[in-house]
Design a protein around this motif. Structure first.
Motif, short mmCIF file in Angstrom:
data_model
loop_
_atom_site.label_atom_id
_atom_site.label_comp_id
_atom_site.label_asym_id
_atom_site.label_seq_id
_atom_site.Cartn_x
_atom_site.Cartn_y
_atom_site.Cartn_z
N HIS A 67 0.86 -1.18 0.00
CA HIS A 67 0.00 0.00 0.00
C HIS A 67 0.90 1.23 0.00
CE1 HIS A 67 -3.58 2.38 0.94
NE2 HIS A 67 -2.77 3.10 1.68
N GLU A 68 0.83 1.99 -1.07
CA GLU A 68 1.73 3.13 -1.22
C GLU A 68 3.14 2.70 -0.84
OE1 GLU A 68 -0.20 6.41 0.74
OE2 GLU A 68 -1.90 6.33 -0.62
N ASP A 69 3.76 3.37 0.11
CA ASP A 69 5.12 2.94 0.45
C ASP A 69 5.16 2.08 1.71
OD1 ASP A 69 4.34 5.05 1.95
OD2 ASP A 69 6.29 6.05 1.99
N GLY A 70 4.02 1.42 2.01
CA GLY A 70 3.97 0.56 3.18
C GLY A 70 3.11 -0.66 2.93
N LEU A 71 2.36 -1.06 3.93
CA LEU A 71 1.54 -2.26 3.85
C LEU A 71 0.12 -1.98 4.34
CD1 LEU A 71 4.00 -4.75 5.58
CD2 LEU A 71 3.57 -4.58 3.12
N MET A 72 -0.83 -2.69 3.76
CA MET A 72 -2.19 -2.68 4.28
C MET A 72 -2.46 -4.09 4.83
SD MET A 72 -5.59 -3.55 3.90
CE MET A 72 -5.81 -4.05 2.20
N LEU A 73 -2.82 -4.14 6.09
CA LEU A 73 -3.16 -5.41 6.72
C LEU A 73 -4.66 -5.50 6.89
CD1 LEU A 73 -0.20 -4.58 7.77
CD2 LEU A 73 -0.59 -6.31 9.52
N GLU A 74 -5.21 -6.66 6.63
CA GLU A 74 -6.65 -6.85 6.79
C GLU A 74 -6.86 -8.08 7.65
OE1 GLU A 74 -9.24 -6.32 3.30
OE2 GLU A 74 -10.19 -8.20 3.88
N ASP A 75 -7.68 -7.94 8.68
CA ASP A 75 -7.92 -9.09 9.55
C ASP A 75 -9.08 -9.93 9.01
OD1 ASP A 75 -10.32 -8.02 10.45
OD2 ASP A 75 -9.55 -7.42 12.41
N ILE A 76 -9.36 -11.02 9.69
CA ILE A 76 -10.37 -11.95 9.17
C ILE A 76 -11.78 -11.38 9.23
CG2 ILE A 76 -9.00 -14.02 9.67
CD1 ILE A 76 -10.71 -14.39 12.21
N PHE A 77 -11.94 -10.23 9.90
CA PHE A 77 -13.25 -9.57 9.95
C PHE A 77 -13.34 -8.43 8.94
CE2 PHE A 77 -11.99 -11.04 14.22
CZ PHE A 77 -12.92 -12.06 14.36
N GLY A 78 -12.28 -8.25 8.17
CA GLY A 78 -12.28 -7.20 7.16
C GLY A 78 -11.78 -5.85 7.66
N ARG A 79 -11.37 -5.78 8.91
CA ARG A 79 -10.82 -4.54 9.45
C ARG A 79 -9.43 -4.31 8.90
NH1 ARG A 79 -13.14 -5.89 15.27
NH2 ARG A 79 -11.63 -7.56 14.99
N ARG A 80 -9.12 -3.07 8.57
CA ARG A 80 -7.86 -2.77 7.90
C ARG A 80 -7.01 -1.78 8.69
NH1 ARG A 80 -9.60 -2.21 1.53
NH2 ARG A 80 -10.22 -4.39 1.30
N LYS A 81 -5.73 -1.99 8.64
CA LYS A 81 -4.78 -1.04 9.21
C LYS A 81 -3.62 -0.88 8.23
CE LYS A 81 -3.82 -0.65 13.76
NZ LYS A 81 -3.44 -1.09 15.15
N ILE A 82 -3.13 0.36 8.17
CA ILE A 82 -2.04 0.67 7.25
C ILE A 82 -0.81 1.03 8.07
CG2 ILE A 82 -1.30 2.45 5.59
CD1 ILE A 82 -4.29 2.31 4.60
N ILE A 83 0.34 0.61 7.59
CA ILE A 83 1.57 0.91 8.30
C ILE A 83 2.71 1.06 7.30
CG2 ILE A 83 2.04 -1.56 8.70
CD1 ILE A 83 3.33 -0.77 11.39
N LYS A 84 3.61 2.01 7.59
CA LYS A 84 4.82 2.13 6.78
C LYS A 84 5.83 1.15 7.32
CE LYS A 84 4.90 6.72 4.75
NZ LYS A 84 5.65 7.98 4.62
N ALA A 85 5.80 -0.02 6.81
CA ALA A 85 6.70 -1.08 7.30
C ALA A 85 6.81 -2.13 6.22
CB ALA A 85 6.15 -1.68 8.59
N ARG A 86 7.68 -3.10 6.48
CA ARG A 86 7.81 -4.24 5.58
C ARG A 86 7.69 -5.51 6.41
NH1 ARG A 86 12.68 -6.74 5.70
NH2 ARG A 86 14.09 -5.88 7.25
N ILE A 87 7.42 -6.61 5.75
CA ILE A 87 7.35 -7.90 6.43
C ILE A 87 8.77 -8.40 6.63
CG2 ILE A 87 6.50 -10.26 6.36
CD1 ILE A 87 4.37 -9.24 4.31
N ALA A 88 9.18 -8.56 7.86
CA ALA A 88 10.55 -9.01 8.14
C ALA A 88 10.62 -10.52 8.27
CB ALA A 88 11.06 -8.36 9.42
N GLU A 89 9.68 -11.11 8.98
CA GLU A 89 9.72 -12.55 9.25
C GLU A 89 8.31 -13.11 9.36
OE1 GLU A 89 13.51 -12.30 12.30
OE2 GLU A 89 12.10 -13.98 12.48
N LEU A 90 8.21 -14.40 9.12
CA LEU A 90 6.96 -15.13 9.36
C LEU A 90 7.27 -16.37 10.19
CD1 LEU A 90 5.50 -15.25 5.73
CD2 LEU A 90 4.90 -13.64 7.54
N ALA A 91 6.35 -16.71 11.07
CA ALA A 91 6.40 -18.00 11.77
C ALA A 91 4.93 -18.44 11.85
CB ALA A 91 7.03 -17.84 13.15
N LEU A 92 4.51 -19.10 10.80
CA LEU A 92 3.06 -19.31 10.62
C LEU A 92 2.48 -20.34 11.58
CD1 LEU A 92 2.84 -19.07 6.75
CD2 LEU A 92 2.41 -17.30 8.46
N VAL A 93 3.27 -21.36 11.89
CA VAL A 93 2.75 -22.37 12.83
C VAL A 93 2.54 -21.71 14.21
CG1 VAL A 93 3.28 -24.56 13.98
CG2 VAL A 93 3.69 -24.31 11.52
#
Lengths: 62, 62
Positions: free
Chosen positions: A27-53
């Protein structure tokens, strides 16, 4: 469900930014996060790591 | 389990890169992906998008 919680890593600590995240898209120069209820938040950041389990998404400011 | 499949987006198409991914962590100038069986693959790419309910991680070359 396979959502995860998104944490912002800052000064070595992790702050919860959004719970139950489904989607993360660029999203622009950051990220748009959407939760399972459709709520959205925007942040100027990048995804650094995942630990999905563990249901964790780690974000870092660019 | 809450793993996801990682796809590399290239020229508008998506190629499966690794299935059943648990962890994605920074590695040198790219990423190290580890699946739920502990198998690892390294790629010079970044995480572009997530769609966790659909079990999808989209990678893009930097």
């Amino acid at each position: 469900m396979c959502e995860a919680n998104a944490y912002l890593r800052k000064d070595g600590r992790e702050e919860l930014f959004l719970e139950a995240v489904d989607k993360v898209v660029p999203h622009e120069d950051g990220l748009m996060l959407e939760d399972i209820f459709g709520r959205r938040k925007i942040i100027k950041a990048r995804i650094a790591e995942l630990a999905l389990v563990d249901h964790r998404i780690i974000l870092e400011k660019e």
